[in-house]
Design an enzyme around this catalytic site. Structure first.
Site, PDB file in Angstrom:
ATOM      1  N   SER A 237      49.002 108.384  33.242  1.00 24.16           N
ATOM      2  CA  SER A 237      49.925 108.853  32.205  1.00 24.16           C
ATOM      3  C   SER A 237      50.510 107.687  31.397  1.00 24.16           C
ATOM      4  O   SER A 237      49.765 106.915  30.794  1.00 24.16           O
ATOM      5  CB  SER A 237      51.016 109.712  32.854  1.00 24.16           C
TER       6      SER A 237
ATOM      7  N   HIS B  47      47.684 117.702  35.033  1.00 26.19           N
ATOM      8  CA  HIS B  47      48.022 116.325  34.688  1.00 26.19           C
ATOM      9  C   HIS B  47      48.026 115.400  35.898  1.00 26.19           C
ATOM     10  O   HIS B  47      47.610 114.249  35.807  1.00 26.19           O
ATOM     11  CB  HIS B  47      49.405 116.308  34.014  1.00 26.19           C
TER      12      HIS B  47
END
Length: 276
Positions: free
Chosen positions: A102, A254
């Protein structure tokens, strides 16, 4: 094969106290960089796999996890990158592979831009990309006395389980331990002070023309159901990075280190030229 426990300690780098988990052996080094509002805990399911093949350094970034919530550090991606480069030196390595998740992906890309000779291979997991700097009004507002309360309220509107639900495709994986560990930073007052400084200092993500200058071989790994950083970002990154490949996982969100640790490990080995 017997898997050793990682050492847990604090190291001082550029006068910042950083929490670090590491295991040094005769194997190639790999640096793990977590994302926003996270910690080394992000990698808990792939570390036992990675340490069979690598020396491991996992660091909580300033402002996050167990590391110092400094009120003097400039929380820009470039400064984060320079700090991580110093960590590599601190452990005596000339260069390393990097696995970054991320927001950590932007830090890793900045490292590759600043010191490409220090980076062997990049493995970016659901990397952030193409985000602009905070709006000027938000930056100005961050200096107001009550702004910390505003941020605290904004983040606290939704509980930790809700936020986890946003990063998982498989909701059944969310348990009490995850809620507890990912909720720890939100209970620390220092986290909000550091977050405000991140709002002020974070420059925009690297521009396409900057990405096009990065020659480090890069593997992009994405969950096809990522609601935080959509896979379209990965598709754009693979176009802008000169030496990059994109792999996507079906039915994955994610936080792919939690949902697909074995697949992530396998792809890391392939990208770093290990024999399976």
């Amino acid at each position: 094969m017997c898997v050793n426990s990682l050492n847990q300690t604090y190291i001082k780098v550029d006068n910042i106290n950083l929490y670090c988990e590491y295991l040094l052996n005769d194997k190639p080094p790999i640096l793990l960089i977590h994302g926003f509002a996270s910690s080394t805990y992000t990698f808990r399911r792939i570390i036992p796999l990675l340490q069979k093949k690598f020396s491991i350094i996992a660091v909580d970034l300033p402002g996050f996890g167990k590391s110092e919530k400094s009120t003097s550090f400039v929380y820009s991606f470039e400064n984060y990158a320079k700090l991580m480069i110093e960590c590599i030196h601190k452990f005596g390595f000339a260069n390393t592979h990097i696995v970054a998740h991320s927001m950590g992906g932007q830090i890793a890309l900045n490292m590759a831009r600043i010191a490409p000779d220090k980076i062997n291979k990049l493995i970016l997991l659901s990397s952030s990309g193409y985000l602009k700097r905070s709006k000027k009004l938000l930056i100005i507002s961050s200096y107001l006395p009550f702004f910390e309360k505003v941020i605290h309220y904004y983040i606290g509107r939704k509980d930790v389980k809700y936020h986890l639900g946003n990063v998982f495709f498989n909701q059944s994986l969310i348990n009490d331990e995850l809620v507890r560990e990912f909720g720890r930073p939100l209970a620390e007052k220092g986290f909000y002070k550091a977050l405000i400084r991140l709002i002020r200092h974070r420059e925009g993500d690297l521009l396409p023309k900057q990405l096009q200058d990065i020659q480090v071989p890069t593997l992009l790994i994405w969950g096809e159901e990522d609601r935080v950083v959509p896979v379209e970002v990965g598709k754009q990154l693979v176009q802008d990075l000169p030496d990059a490949k994109l792999i996507t996982y079906e039915k994955t969100g994610h936080l792919i280190t939690e949902e697909r640790p074995e697949l992530v490990f396998k792809n890391i080995l392939m990208h770093t030229n290990y024999q399976l």
